[in-house]
Motif scaffolding. Structure first.
Motif, PDB file in Angstrom:
ATOM      1  N   GLU A 101       0.835  -1.199   0.000  1.00 27.08           N
ATOM      2  CA  GLU A 101       0.000   0.000   0.000  1.00 27.08           C
ATOM      3  C   GLU A 101       0.871   1.250   0.000  1.00 27.08           C
ATOM      4  N   VAL A 102       0.249   2.370  -0.314  1.00 28.15           N
ATOM      5  CA  VAL A 102       0.950   3.651  -0.329  1.00 28.15           C
ATOM      6  C   VAL A 102       1.159   4.109   1.111  1.00 28.15           C
ATOM      7  N   TRP A 103       2.404   4.328   1.480  1.00 26.66           N
ATOM      8  CA  TRP A 103       2.722   4.777   2.834  1.00 26.66           C
ATOM      9  C   TRP A 103       2.819   6.297   2.926  1.00 26.66           C
ATOM     10  N   ASP A 104       3.415   6.917   1.930  1.00 22.26           N
ATOM     11  CA  ASP A 104       3.636   8.363   2.030  1.00 22.26           C
ATOM     12  C   ASP A 104       3.678   8.988   0.638  1.00 22.26           C
ATOM     13  N   LEU A 105       3.297  10.275   0.586  1.00 18.73           N
ATOM     14  CA  LEU A 105       3.294  11.063  -0.646  1.00 18.73           C
ATOM     15  C   LEU A 105       3.765  12.478  -0.316  1.00 18.73           C
ATOM     16  N   TYR A 106       4.704  13.003  -1.076  1.00 17.04           N
ATOM     17  CA  TYR A 106       5.114  14.393  -0.892  1.00 17.04           C
ATOM     18  C   TYR A 106       5.771  14.900  -2.180  1.00 17.04           C
ATOM     19  N   VAL A 107       5.778  16.221  -2.327  1.00 16.48           N
ATOM     20  CA  VAL A 107       6.261  16.869  -3.546  1.00 16.48           C
ATOM     21  C   VAL A 107       7.548  17.629  -3.238  1.00 16.48           C
ATOM     22  N   THR A 108       8.533  17.519  -4.129  1.00 20.57           N
ATOM     23  CA  THR A 108       9.791  18.257  -4.000  1.00 20.57           C
ATOM     24  C   THR A 108      10.131  18.918  -5.333  1.00 20.57           C
ATOM     25  N   GLU A 109      11.050  19.858  -5.274  1.00 17.49           N
ATOM     26  CA  GLU A 109      11.572  20.495  -6.486  1.00 17.49           C
ATOM     27  C   GLU A 109      13.001  20.013  -6.698  1.00 17.49           C
ATOM     28  N   GLU A 110      13.253  19.475  -7.883  1.00 20.85           N
ATOM     29  CA  GLU A 110      14.559  18.909  -8.180  1.00 20.85           C
ATOM     30  C   GLU A 110      15.194  19.643  -9.353  1.00 20.85           C
ATOM     31  N   VAL A 111      16.509  19.747  -9.333  1.00 17.41           N
ATOM     32  CA  VAL A 111      17.248  20.354 -10.441  1.00 17.41           C
ATOM     33  C   VAL A 111      17.386  19.316 -11.554  1.00 17.41           C
ATOM     34  N   VAL A 112      16.836  19.617 -12.730  1.00 17.21           N
ATOM     35  CA  VAL A 112      16.874  18.664 -13.846  1.00 17.21           C
ATOM     36  C   VAL A 112      17.844  19.099 -14.940  1.00 17.21           C
ATOM     37  N   GLY A 113      18.438  20.258 -14.789  1.00 21.35           N
ATOM     38  CA  GLY A 113      19.398  20.735 -15.784  1.00 21.35           C
ATOM     39  C   GLY A 113      19.889  22.129 -15.442  1.00 21.35           C
ATOM     40  N   LYS A 114      20.977  22.523 -16.095  1.00 20.07           N
ATOM     41  CA  LYS A 114      21.548  23.848 -15.898  1.00 20.07           C
ATOM     42  C   LYS A 114      21.831  24.497 -17.250  1.00 20.07           C
ATOM     43  N   GLU A 137       6.144   6.631  -1.516  1.00 22.08           N
ATOM     44  CA  GLU A 137       6.730   5.526  -0.753  1.00 22.08           C
ATOM     45  C   GLU A 137       5.664   4.459  -0.548  1.00 22.08           C
ATOM     46  N   VAL A 138       6.019   3.216  -0.857  1.00 26.31           N
ATOM     47  CA  VAL A 138       5.099   2.098  -0.689  1.00 26.31           C
ATOM     48  C   VAL A 138       5.753   1.051   0.197  1.00 26.31           C
ATOM     49  N   LYS A 157      -3.219  13.753  -8.375  1.00 22.73           N
ATOM     50  CA  LYS A 157      -4.014  14.373  -7.313  1.00 22.73           C
ATOM     51  C   LYS A 157      -4.922  13.364  -6.610  1.00 22.73           C
ATOM     52  N   SER A 158      -5.291  12.294  -7.303  1.00 23.18           N
ATOM     53  CA  SER A 158      -6.206  11.303  -6.722  1.00 23.18           C
ATOM     54  C   SER A 158      -5.496  10.287  -5.834  1.00 23.18           C
ATOM     55  N   LEU A 159      -4.183  10.361  -5.746  1.00 24.89           N
ATOM     56  CA  LEU A 159      -3.435   9.425  -4.899  1.00 24.89           C
ATOM     57  C   LEU A 159      -3.635   9.757  -3.431  1.00 24.89           C
ATOM     58  N   ARG A 160      -3.775   8.707  -2.621  1.00 19.67           N
ATOM     59  CA  ARG A 160      -3.961   8.865  -1.177  1.00 19.67           C
ATOM     60  C   ARG A 160      -3.146   7.811  -0.434  1.00 19.67           C
ATOM     61  N   ARG A 161      -2.779   8.126   0.775  1.00 15.17           N
ATOM     62  CA  ARG A 161      -2.110   7.131   1.624  1.00 15.17           C
ATOM     63  C   ARG A 161      -3.084   5.994   1.941  1.00 15.17           C
ATOM     64  N   GLY A 162      -2.571   4.782   1.978  1.00 20.93           N
ATOM     65  CA  GLY A 162      -3.390   3.626   2.290  1.00 20.93           C
ATOM     66  C   GLY A 162      -3.953   2.917   1.080  1.00 20.93           C
ATOM     67  N   GLN A 163      -3.821   3.491  -0.122  1.00 17.99           N
ATOM     68  CA  GLN A 163      -4.319   2.817  -1.323  1.00 17.99           C
ATOM     69  C   GLN A 163      -3.434   1.627  -1.668  1.00 17.99           C
ATOM     70  N   THR A 183       9.977  -1.949 -10.343  1.00 17.29           N
ATOM     71  CA  THR A 183       9.491  -1.316 -11.563  1.00 17.29           C
ATOM     72  C   THR A 183       8.533  -0.178 -11.226  1.00 17.29           C
ATOM     73  N   ASP A 184       7.797   0.261 -12.238  1.00 17.54           N
ATOM     74  CA  ASP A 184       6.772   1.271 -12.019  1.00 17.54           C
ATOM     75  C   ASP A 184       5.680   0.705 -11.114  1.00 17.54           C
ATOM     76  N   ILE A 185       4.942   1.605 -10.470  1.00 22.07           N
ATOM     77  CA  ILE A 185       3.937   1.231  -9.472  1.00 22.07           C
ATOM     78  C   ILE A 185       2.545   1.353 -10.078  1.00 22.07           C
ATOM     79  N   TYR A 186       1.719   0.337  -9.830  1.00 22.13           N
ATOM     80  CA  TYR A 186       0.344   0.328 -10.329  1.00 22.13           C
ATOM     81  C   TYR A 186      -0.614   0.468  -9.150  1.00 22.13           C
ATOM     82  N   ILE A 187      -1.557   1.412  -9.271  1.00 23.85           N
ATOM     83  CA  ILE A 187      -2.584   1.619  -8.259  1.00 23.85           C
ATOM     84  C   ILE A 187      -3.894   1.058  -8.813  1.00 23.85           C
TER      85      ILE A 187
END
Length: 251
Positions: A101-114, A137-138, A157-163, A183-187
């Protein structure tokens, strides 16, 4: 829940050659295409120069084929890169279907290029290109957990903890005691994939998920039936007749 799968099924889920979605991923943006095209032209001209300057006519046919092949790099380059990435998964000997199940969700800003730009004062400045990314995090009841970072999209936006969350895991241990790659995660509740690179053949994975869910339900029903039968037997056992209470007049 972790269920080992056969090598045959694993190779269906992650084929050796690039899939359509993987080819699209490595095709990239217009800038990526232009860069590959320039590389193709430069390599083609280099091969032509080598043929004219150092080789004779006896190598003409071979150099022509080589030139055609290398000059078309802008077309087959994405296939080559995706195939190498698939091989990184297929080198693991064992794999399994994981459900948690989904344990945690959060948004960050990452440097993808200069980029280097010149400001109004004529000074050279370095500008960082940042991108908002979703961190998911699952985990499961055994304590295993892993995280994945992907570009943030509206569908997240529809993702929630516990799914419920499902994915494929890979290992070099037969019992999958050590997970080396995921691999990639399927909900399944949302029919939503959370991924950056599409490792899996998604139709085959959802079919596998459905089959395993049906099998799990059948096993659960089998375990429940003996308990139900035992309860029925208890109810059907004859009970001792109760003694009628004496009336006052009988004393």
């Amino acid at each position: 829940m972790l269920i080992p799968i056969t090598r045959q099924k694993f190779e269906q889920l992650i084929p050796i050659l690039a899939t359509g979605s993987q080819y699209k991923y490595y095709w990239g943006k217009p800038f990526d295409f232009i860069l590959r095209l320039l590389i193709s032209i430069v390599i083609g001209m280099l091969i032509w120069w080598i043929e004219v300057s150092f080789l004779g006519l006896e190598y003409g046919a071979f150099m022509l084929l080589l030139g055609i092949f290398t000059s078309s790099y802008f077309l087959w380059g994405p296939i080559f890169r995706a195939t190498l990435r698939n091989y990184e998964c297929r080198k693991y000997k064992y794999s399994g279907f994981w459900k948690g199940e989904v344990w945690d969700l959060y948004v960050t800003e990452e440097v993808v290029g200069k980029e280097q730009n010149v400001n109004k004062q004529g000074e050279l400045v370095i500008v960082e290109n940042r991108e908002r990314r979703l961190n998911i995090e699952v985990g499961d009841e055994t304590g295993f957990s892993t995280s994945l970072q992907v570009p943030l999209k509206r569908i997240h936006k529809s993702l929630r903890r516990g799914q419920d969350a499902q994915m494929l895991v890979m290992s070099n241990k037969p019992d999958l005691a050590i997970i080396n790659k995921v691999t990639d995660i399927y909900i399944p509740d949302l029919d939503l994939w959370v991924s950056d690179y599409p490792y899996l053949q998604r139709k085959e994975f959802t079919e596998l998920s459905y089959q395993l869910e049906k099998s799990e339900k059948r096993e659960s029903q089998k375990r429940r039936r003996p308990v139900e039968r035992e309860t029925e037997r208890e109810e059907m056992r004859p009970t001792k007749p109760r003694k009628k209470p004496k009336r006052v007049n009988d004393w």
